[in-house]
Write a protein that holds these residues in place. Structure first.
Motif, PDB file in Angstrom:
ATOM      1  N   LEU A  47       0.827  -1.207   0.000  1.00  0.00           N
ATOM      2  CA  LEU A  47       0.000   0.000   0.000  1.00  0.00           C
ATOM      3  C   LEU A  47       0.864   1.260   0.000  1.00  0.00           C
ATOM      4  O   LEU A  47       0.558   2.236  -0.694  1.00  0.00           O
ATOM      5  N   SER A 102       2.233   1.826  -3.397  1.00  0.00           N
ATOM      6  CA  SER A 102       1.163   2.285  -4.278  1.00  0.00           C
ATOM      7  C   SER A 102       0.905   3.774  -4.103  1.00  0.00           C
ATOM      8  O   SER A 102       0.779   4.524  -5.083  1.00  0.00           O
ATOM      9  N   VAL A 103       0.845   4.233  -2.845  1.00  0.00           N
ATOM     10  CA  VAL A 103       0.616   5.654  -2.577  1.00  0.00           C
ATOM     11  C   VAL A 103       1.800   6.482  -3.056  1.00  0.00           C
ATOM     12  O   VAL A 103       1.632   7.520  -3.712  1.00  0.00           O
ATOM     13  N   GLU A 140     -10.385   2.556  -4.494  1.00  0.00           N
ATOM     14  CA  GLU A 140      -9.482   2.147  -5.566  1.00  0.00           C
ATOM     15  C   GLU A 140      -8.465   1.126  -5.059  1.00  0.00           C
ATOM     16  O   GLU A 140      -8.161   0.134  -5.742  1.00  0.00           O
ATOM     17  N   GLN A 141      -7.928   1.349  -3.851  1.00  0.00           N
ATOM     18  CA  GLN A 141      -6.968   0.397  -3.300  1.00  0.00           C
ATOM     19  C   GLN A 141      -7.621  -0.968  -3.067  1.00  0.00           C
ATOM     20  O   GLN A 141      -7.013  -2.010  -3.312  1.00  0.00           O
ATOM     21  N   ARG A 160      -7.804  -2.698  -6.373  1.00  0.00           N
ATOM     22  CA  ARG A 160      -6.491  -3.173  -6.797  1.00  0.00           C
ATOM     23  C   ARG A 160      -6.117  -4.477  -6.085  1.00  0.00           C
ATOM     24  O   ARG A 160      -5.380  -5.301  -6.638  1.00  0.00           O
ATOM     25  N   HIS A 161      -6.590  -4.657  -4.853  1.00  0.00           N
ATOM     26  CA  HIS A 161      -6.268  -5.850  -4.088  1.00  0.00           C
ATOM     27  C   HIS A 161      -7.364  -6.910  -4.186  1.00  0.00           C
ATOM     28  O   HIS A 161      -7.322  -7.909  -3.458  1.00  0.00           O
ATOM     29  N   TYR A 200      -5.897   3.501   6.523  1.00  0.00           N
ATOM     30  CA  TYR A 200      -5.374   3.934   5.228  1.00  0.00           C
ATOM     31  C   TYR A 200      -5.003   5.414   5.265  1.00  0.00           C
ATOM     32  O   TYR A 200      -4.001   5.831   4.683  1.00  0.00           O
TER      33      TYR A 200
END
Length: 360
Positions: free
Chosen positions: A256, A259-260, A272-273, A276-277, A295
């Motif tokens: 994560l 990704s950020v 969105e995260q 993606r997972h 998050y």
């Protein structure tokens, strides 16, 4: 002092500064500060660690949170040797299940090796390795920083706290007469070097190649008074289960954060995260809660790290930094830096650049 790493150096014991840890050091830091009439609780609350949260056995804190509290505590106490006192204040019970396993272990050396193996469950903020000296068979425990570019003041605190806690806990385990053969620090000699000799009760060397404690073979073989093979074995089974869960949690946090970081200045939405997972928002939120974070806190930590990296680039204006880190304008950047560090971006930049010059 060279040594051959033994079986206590399993793969995966190193950690990045994105990891989360038990807040043992911070809890003892609060106790030591209280004794000096300094209340660190407002500072803990500022980084999201109020008193109720700090009492939670499941709490994990980030290196960023821990480093911020330590840095500010050093400023408030004006004590460069604060790490020694925090290390000397500790007890094995603070390590929970791992501390119980160490007390039930066979010898001091084996207990230390067990601590190294499960160090990611101990709340340590340095990376430990252990082995036997190639010269004379002495037992050597070495502390390395997870990030060589860490703030020098925080780095010094962590190394001193780590080595002091090892000696303190060894005395609690095998008796007050315990003393290492020698303790070595990679830093230059401090102004108050006599404090080191008083704490460690052995020769202390500075400017060494590494930070380590050397233990004579006779002390390494000392039997642990609470040794119990059955209790030790059953406790290790529980620790192994915790380690497996810990690895899964750390993998999630690192994915994560990457990704950020790759998406800045835009921060992907939580939805969105989750997509993606290939999971639901509810499941992802629960998994992050199991890691002791959210998050929002994770994303803010990444953005904070990005700001600190950008401030070291002299050619960038505050407007440039705000844009690259995803802030709406300079005012939003100033508010964030004030919240994180208690100072302005300009002052923080001066401090960081000065610190960088000292390490060159």
């Amino acid at each position: 002092m060279s040594f051959a790493p033994g079986p206590a150096d399993p793969p995966g014991t190193s950690r990045s500064t994105s990891a989360t840890i038990q807040p043992n050091i911070l809890r003892y830091l609060v106790v030591v500060a209280d004794g000096r009439g300094i209340d660190l609780r407002p500072l803990l609350k500022q980084v999201g660690l109020d008193e109720t949260v700090m009492r939670s056995a499941a709490l994990r804190v980030s290196y960023r949170q821990g480093s911020a509290v330590i840095r500010r505590a050093l400023e408030l106490t004006r004590d460069e040797r604060l790490g020694l006192e925090v290390g000397a204040a500790q007890h094995l019970t603070a390590w929970g299940l791992l501390g119980f396993a160490l007390m039930a272990d066979d010898t001091l050396r084996h207990a230390i090796e067990t601590g190294v193996k499960y160090q990611n469950l101990s709340g340590a903020m340095v990376v430990w390795s252990a082995g036997v000296s190639e010269e004379d068979g002495a037992f050597v425990l070495r502390a390395d920083l997870p990030d060589p570019g860490m703030d020098p003041a925080v780095a010094g605190f962590l190394v001193e706290e780590g080595l002091a806690s090892v000696v303190t806990l060894s005395r609690l385990a095998v008796g007050p007469a315990f003393a290492p053969r020698v303790v070595e620090f990679s830093c230059p000699p401090p102004r108050q070097s006599e404090l080191y000799g008083a704490l460690f009760s052995c020769p202390v060397r500075f400017g060494a190649p590494a930070d380590l404690v050397v233990i004579d073979p006779a002390w390494a073989r000392a039997r642990m008074p609470g040794r119990d093979p059955v209790t030790y074995a059953s406790t290790l089974e529980m620790l192994d289960a915790q380690m497996a869960s810990r690895r899964d949690q750390q993998d999630l946090l690192e994915v994560l954060e990457i990704s950020v970081a790759q998406s800045l200045p835009v921060i992907p939405s939580f939805g969105e995260q989750a997509r993606r997972h290939a999971t639901s928002e509810r499941t992802l939120r629960r998994r992050l809660a199991d890691c002791g974070t959210t998050y929002e806190a994770l994303a803010e930590g990444v953005r904070r790290e990005r700001v600190e990296q950008l401030l070291l680039r002299r050619e960038l204006t505050l407007r440039d930094i705000a844009r690259r880190a995803g802030f709406s304008d300079e005012r939003a950047l100033r508010r964030a830096v004030r919240r994180w560090h208690g100072t302005s971006p300009v002052h923080l930049r001066e401090q960081m650049l000065q610190g960088a010059r000292h390490t060159e």
